[in-house]
Design a protein around this motif. Structure first.
Motif, PDB file in Angstrom:
ATOM      1  N   ALA A 176      13.137  -7.585   3.481  1.00  0.00           N
ATOM      2  CA  ALA A 176      12.637  -6.886   2.284  1.00  0.00           C
ATOM      3  C   ALA A 176      11.223  -7.339   1.943  1.00  0.00           C
ATOM      4  CB  ALA A 176      13.583  -7.117   1.108  1.00  0.00           C
ATOM      5  N   ALA A 177      10.974  -8.639   2.039  1.00  0.00           N
ATOM      6  CA  ALA A 177       9.627  -9.153   1.758  1.00  0.00           C
ATOM      7  C   ALA A 177       8.627  -8.634   2.784  1.00  0.00           C
ATOM      8  CB  ALA A 177       9.635 -10.680   1.754  1.00  0.00           C
ATOM      9  N   ALA A 180       7.868  -5.157   1.789  1.00  0.00           N
ATOM     10  CA  ALA A 180       7.184  -5.073   0.496  1.00  0.00           C
ATOM     11  C   ALA A 180       5.697  -5.405   0.601  1.00  0.00           C
ATOM     12  CB  ALA A 180       7.858  -6.006  -0.512  1.00  0.00           C
ATOM     13  N   LEU A 183       3.604  -2.445   1.751  1.00  0.00           N
ATOM     14  CA  LEU A 183       3.708  -1.376   0.762  1.00  0.00           C
ATOM     15  C   LEU A 183       2.912  -1.701  -0.502  1.00  0.00           C
ATOM     16  CD1 LEU A 183       7.465  -0.285   0.985  1.00  0.00           C
ATOM     17  CD2 LEU A 183       5.437   0.887   1.872  1.00  0.00           C
ATOM     18  N   LEU A 184       3.012  -2.947  -0.965  1.00  0.00           N
ATOM     19  CA  LEU A 184       2.224  -3.357  -2.133  1.00  0.00           C
ATOM     20  C   LEU A 184       0.724  -3.281  -1.839  1.00  0.00           C
ATOM     21  CD1 LEU A 184       4.363  -6.378  -3.374  1.00  0.00           C
ATOM     22  CD2 LEU A 184       4.085  -4.156  -4.505  1.00  0.00           C
TER      23      LEU A 184
END
Length: 189
Positions: A176-177, A180, A183-184
């Motif tokens: 997930a990290a 993320a 995407l961030l």
């Protein structure tokens, strides 16, 4: 169900291992050339650039009397006399000489101050970075295979571990990290 899960894990381990070995060379090439391409403002991946300032020792003729032979004589101490392609005057007192391979010499006629820039091809690094620009149809096929192989490596790697270190535990949080962060970056930058 347990035997199916074990067979799936064993299959994943084999796929992961074999594809990882097969594509590891390509991963290294893309990693090294990608690093260089990320820093193109400080590292030229295609050429090594050598710059040198000096003063021409002989008196130079005026612009209107400067011949091609005079220009070629200026190149002799640089071992570039055979590489002359053309010259021109970007300013009334400045001579710019173009050489084969992209090198150049700039000379101020009034005081003989010269600036020599020698370009030398980087054969290995230049070829590696060329792969990022898809150099041909054959490479498209291999890079597509490479992309599918990376997806298979990721998918098989996600199935390797079970329990608290696997996808339902720490591995899932790391996955997930890893999703993320880019995407961030895309959202905020």
């Amino acid at each position: 169900m347990n035997s199916t899960a074990n067979r799936l894990r064993r299959w994943s381990r084999n796929v992961h291992r074999e594809l990882s070995f097969f594509f590891s060379g390509m991963l290294l090439i893309y990693a090294v050339s990608g690093l260089v391409m990320n820093h193109r403002d400080t590292i030229n991946p295609n050429y090594s650039v050598e710059q040198r300032r000096y003063v021409v020792g002989e008196p130079l003729p005026a612009r209107d009397r400067l011949t091609r032979d005079d220009v070629v004589r200026l190149l002799a101490p640089l071992d570039e006399a055979d590489n002359y392609t053309k010259h021109y005057f970007p300013e009334s007192d400045v001579l710019k000489v173009f050489l084969k391979g992209g090198s150049s010499l700039t000379v101020r006629l009034s005081d003989g101050e010269a600036f020599y820039e020698k370009l030398t091809r980087r054969p290995v690094l230049g070829a590696m970075t060329r792969l990022h620009y898809n150099p041909g149809r054959w490479w498209t096929w291999f890079s597509d295979l490479f992309a599918v192989g990376l997806v298979a490596i990721v998918a098989s790697g996600l199935l390797l571990l079970k329990g608290p270190k696997g996808l339902r535990g720490r591995g899932g949080m790391e996955l997930a990290a890893g999703i993320a962060v880019p995407l961030l970056f895309l959202i905020f930058f």
